[in-house]
Design a protein around this motif. Structure first.
Motif, PDB file in Angstrom:
ATOM      1  N   GLU A   1      11.156  -0.798 -16.119  1.00  0.00           N
ATOM      2  CA  GLU A   1      11.519   0.265 -14.977  1.00  0.00           C
ATOM      3  C   GLU A   1      11.359  -0.258 -13.465  1.00  0.00           C
ATOM      4  O   GLU A   1      12.106  -0.247 -12.621  1.00  0.00           O
ATOM      5  N   MET A   2      10.099  -1.016 -13.227  1.00  0.00           N
ATOM      6  CA  MET A   2       9.784  -1.531 -11.910  1.00  0.00           C
ATOM      7  C   MET A   2      11.001  -2.520 -11.587  1.00  0.00           C
ATOM      8  O   MET A   2      11.063  -2.907 -10.261  1.00  0.00           O
ATOM      9  N   MET A   3      11.458  -3.264 -12.475  1.00  0.00           N
ATOM     10  CA  MET A   3      12.200  -4.317 -12.365  1.00  0.00           C
ATOM     11  C   MET A   3      13.916  -3.936 -12.335  1.00  0.00           C
ATOM     12  O   MET A   3      14.768  -4.683 -12.124  1.00  0.00           O
ATOM     13  N   ASP A   4      13.870  -2.717 -12.305  1.00  0.00           N
ATOM     14  CA  ASP A   4      15.318  -1.769 -12.331  1.00  0.00           C
ATOM     15  C   ASP A   4      16.134  -2.408 -13.599  1.00  0.00           C
ATOM     16  O   ASP A   4      17.577  -2.871 -13.419  1.00  0.00           O
TER      17      ASP A   4
ATOM     18  N   GLN B   1       3.763  -0.633 -21.432  1.00  0.00           N
ATOM     19  CA  GLN B   1       3.776  -1.191 -20.245  1.00  0.00           C
ATOM     20  C   GLN B   1       5.086  -2.051 -20.055  1.00  0.00           C
ATOM     21  O   GLN B   1       5.574  -2.528 -19.135  1.00  0.00           O
TER      22      GLN B   1
ATOM     23  N   ALA C   1      -1.473   2.950 -17.036  1.00  0.00           N
ATOM     24  CA  ALA C   1      -1.379   2.367 -15.777  1.00  0.00           C
ATOM     25  C   ALA C   1       0.022   2.276 -15.676  1.00  0.00           C
ATOM     26  O   ALA C   1       0.871   1.817 -16.228  1.00  0.00           O
ATOM     27  N   GLY C   2       0.423   2.157 -14.149  1.00  0.00           N
ATOM     28  CA  GLY C   2       1.855   2.254 -13.709  1.00  0.00           C
ATOM     29  C   GLY C   2       2.470   3.666 -13.486  1.00  0.00           C
ATOM     30  O   GLY C   2       3.444   3.553 -12.602  1.00  0.00           O
ATOM     31  N   GLU C   3       1.581   4.887 -13.903  1.00  0.00           N
ATOM     32  CA  GLU C   3       2.272   5.976 -13.845  1.00  0.00           C
ATOM     33  C   GLU C   3       2.351   6.388 -12.071  1.00  0.00           C
ATOM     34  O   GLU C   3       3.299   6.925 -11.762  1.00  0.00           O
TER      35      GLU C   3
ATOM     36  N   ALA D   1       7.515  -1.516  -5.403  1.00  0.00           N
ATOM     37  CA  ALA D   1       7.515  -1.056  -6.855  1.00  0.00           C
ATOM     38  C   ALA D   1       6.512  -2.136  -7.597  1.00  0.00           C
ATOM     39  O   ALA D   1       5.536  -1.994  -8.281  1.00  0.00           O
ATOM     40  N   ILE D   2       6.965  -3.569  -7.450  1.00  0.00           N
ATOM     41  CA  ILE D   2       6.464  -4.688  -7.992  1.00  0.00           C
ATOM     42  C   ILE D   2       4.966  -4.926  -7.450  1.00  0.00           C
ATOM     43  O   ILE D   2       4.125  -4.975  -8.338  1.00  0.00           O
TER      44      ILE D   2
ATOM     45  N   SER E   1       2.615   3.963  -9.776  1.00  0.00           N
ATOM     46  CA  SER E   1       3.878   3.311  -9.036  1.00  0.00           C
ATOM     47  C   SER E   1       5.232   3.884  -9.622  1.00  0.00           C
ATOM     48  O   SER E   1       6.158   3.898  -8.571  1.00  0.00           O
ATOM     49  N   SER E   2       5.238   4.381 -10.644  1.00  0.00           N
ATOM     50  CA  SER E   2       6.607   4.917 -11.277  1.00  0.00           C
ATOM     51  C   SER E   2       6.838   6.160 -10.297  1.00  0.00           C
ATOM     52  O   SER E   2       7.978   6.384  -9.959  1.00  0.00           O
TER      53      SER E   2
ATOM     54  N   ARG F   1       7.417   0.271 -18.662  1.00  0.00           N
ATOM     55  CA  ARG F   1       7.172   0.354 -17.231  1.00  0.00           C
ATOM     56  C   ARG F   1       7.523  -1.069 -16.508  1.00  0.00           C
ATOM     57  O   ARG F   1       8.103  -0.705 -15.357  1.00  0.00           O
TER      58      ARG F   1
ATOM     59  N   LEU G   1       7.280  -9.871 -14.112  1.00  0.00           N
ATOM     60  CA  LEU G   1       7.177  -8.866 -12.686  1.00  0.00           C
ATOM     61  C   LEU G   1       7.410 -10.215 -11.532  1.00  0.00           C
ATOM     62  O   LEU G   1       7.684  -9.889 -10.405  1.00  0.00           O
TER      63      LEU G   1
ATOM     64  N   LYS H   1       7.881   5.108  -6.848  1.00  0.00           N
ATOM     65  CA  LYS H   1       9.158   4.376  -6.853  1.00  0.00           C
ATOM     66  C   LYS H   1      10.309   5.647  -6.650  1.00  0.00           C
ATOM     67  O   LYS H   1      11.179   5.668  -6.247  1.00  0.00           O
ATOM     68  N   LYS H   2      10.131   6.702  -7.584  1.00  0.00           N
ATOM     69  CA  LYS H   2      11.000   7.848  -7.656  1.00  0.00           C
ATOM     70  C   LYS H   2      10.989   8.568  -6.402  1.00  0.00           C
ATOM     71  O   LYS H   2      12.195   8.913  -5.621  1.00  0.00           O
TER      72      LYS H   2
ATOM     73  N   GLU I   1      16.123  -2.860  -1.877  1.00  0.00           N
ATOM     74  CA  GLU I   1      15.275  -4.015  -2.047  1.00  0.00           C
ATOM     75  C   GLU I   1      13.947  -3.871  -1.307  1.00  0.00           C
ATOM     76  O   GLU I   1      12.605  -4.287  -1.980  1.00  0.00           O
TER      77      GLU I   1
ATOM     78  N   MET J   1      13.871   7.697 -18.032  1.00  0.00           N
ATOM     79  CA  MET J   1      14.386   6.512 -17.241  1.00  0.00           C
ATOM     80  C   MET J   1      15.739   6.289 -17.637  1.00  0.00           C
ATOM     81  O   MET J   1      16.219   5.590 -16.518  1.00  0.00           O
TER      82      MET J   1
ATOM     83  N   ARG K   1      12.184  -2.113  -4.308  1.00  0.00           N
ATOM     84  CA  ARG K   1      11.842  -2.838  -5.329  1.00  0.00           C
ATOM     85  C   ARG K   1      10.480  -3.975  -5.260  1.00  0.00           C
ATOM     86  O   ARG K   1       9.625  -3.837  -5.805  1.00  0.00           O
TER      87      ARG K   1
ATOM     88  N   TYR L   1       2.853  -1.694  -8.780  1.00  0.00           N
ATOM     89  CA  TYR L   1       2.491  -1.943 -10.144  1.00  0.00           C
ATOM     90  C   TYR L   1       1.640  -2.940 -10.486  1.00  0.00           C
ATOM     91  O   TYR L   1       0.638  -2.622 -11.426  1.00  0.00           O
TER      92      TYR L   1
END
Lengths: 121, 141
Positions: free
Chosen positions: A62-65, A56, B19-21, B44-45, B23-24, A59, A39, B27-28, B38, A88, B41, B48
């Motif tokens: 996913e966050m980092m594409d 995780q 955890a992270g649901e 999202a980071i 954020s996901s 996940r 991350l 992001k969508k 950018e 995803m 991203r 999360y």
């Protein structure tokens, strides 16, 4: 590098996205068991190699594409991880090789690691 | 701020695998709204990392995301134990996470510094024994 080539080099078993391996390309990769590092430092790497096996990881990718994850040392993704990756459109595969060898083989074949992201970049 | 949209979410503190649901989901949504990759991203980071912190340290909380054409403003509010020493918590490598959390690949003491790195402005309001509110602002780039 085409994901199909990644799969062949690592002799990996594919769990999701098997039908897209020839269309998908990754330019760089990273190997880590520490998601905090992924991350904090991943930039363009589309492929993650890891020995960690939990939701995780998917996940984080996913966050980092990231487009694909390779689990090393024969770690098999569970049903929850497979379902999430399918949603995803992420490729999951498993190689029996250990981390160092898997990364080394990909590097030797031209897939490199890129640079860490520095502060302020 | 007439063009802004506000989304509110509850974060479940019981299950680390969930955890992270949020954020996901965010992001969508941001993708659907057509925001620049950018910006998405960074959001999202930071989200999360903050969502994970909320689950592992504070037993959940609420997240409010306000999206306007120029700025994304996110508020993370919890009723957890609070942060006794913010300067220490901001140091890379300092962590109070459990062994269990570390086994899952987190708790390396990178969370707060990484949240700061990915936002244009961050404020932390915390009181020991009462909770923590973190606010982030990201310019839409």
């Amino acid at each position: 590098m085409e994901l199909k080539k990644v799969q062949e080099i690592l002799d990996a078993t594919v769990y999701t996205g098997g039908d897209r391996l020839e269309e998908m390309q990754v330019m760089e990769a990273c190997g880590s068991d520490l998601m905090s590092d992924v991350l904090a430092f991943v930039k363009e790497q589309g492929l993650l190699l890891t020995g960690l096996q939990n939701l995780q990881v998917v996940r984080t990718a996913e966050m980092m594409d990231m487009e694909a994850i390779v689990f090393v040392r024969g770690k098999v993704p569970n049903e929850e991880m497979i379902a999430a990756a399918e949603r995803m459109e992420m490729v999951l595969m498993t190689t029996e090789l250990p981390m160092f060898t898997a990364c080394g083989l990909l590097y030797e074949n031209g897939l490199h690691g890129g640079k860490a992201v520095e502060d302020g970049e | 701020m007439s063009n802004s949209m506000v989304f509110r979410y509850d974060v479940d503190g019981d299950d680390f695998t969930l955890a992270g649901e949020i954020s996901s989901k965010v992001k969508k949504r941001l993708k659907q709204l057509g925001l620049p990759p950018e910006t998405i991203r960074k959001v999202a980071i930071a989200m999360y990392e903050a969502e994970i912190n909320m689950v592992i340290h504070a037993n959940g909380g609420t997240i409010t995301v306000e999206v306007s054409p120029e700025t994304i403003h996110i508020i993370f509010a919890d009723r957890g134990p609070g942060i006794p020493d913010i300067d220490k918590a901001m140091e890379e490598g300092f962590s109070t996470a459990s062994h269990e959390v570390r086994e899952l690949g987190f708790g390396a003491g990178m969370g707060l510094p990484n949240i700061k790195k990915n936002s244009d402005k961050m404020t932390i309001d915390t009181k020991v024994g009462e909770g923590t509110t973190i606010e982030l602002w990201m310019e839409v780039c």
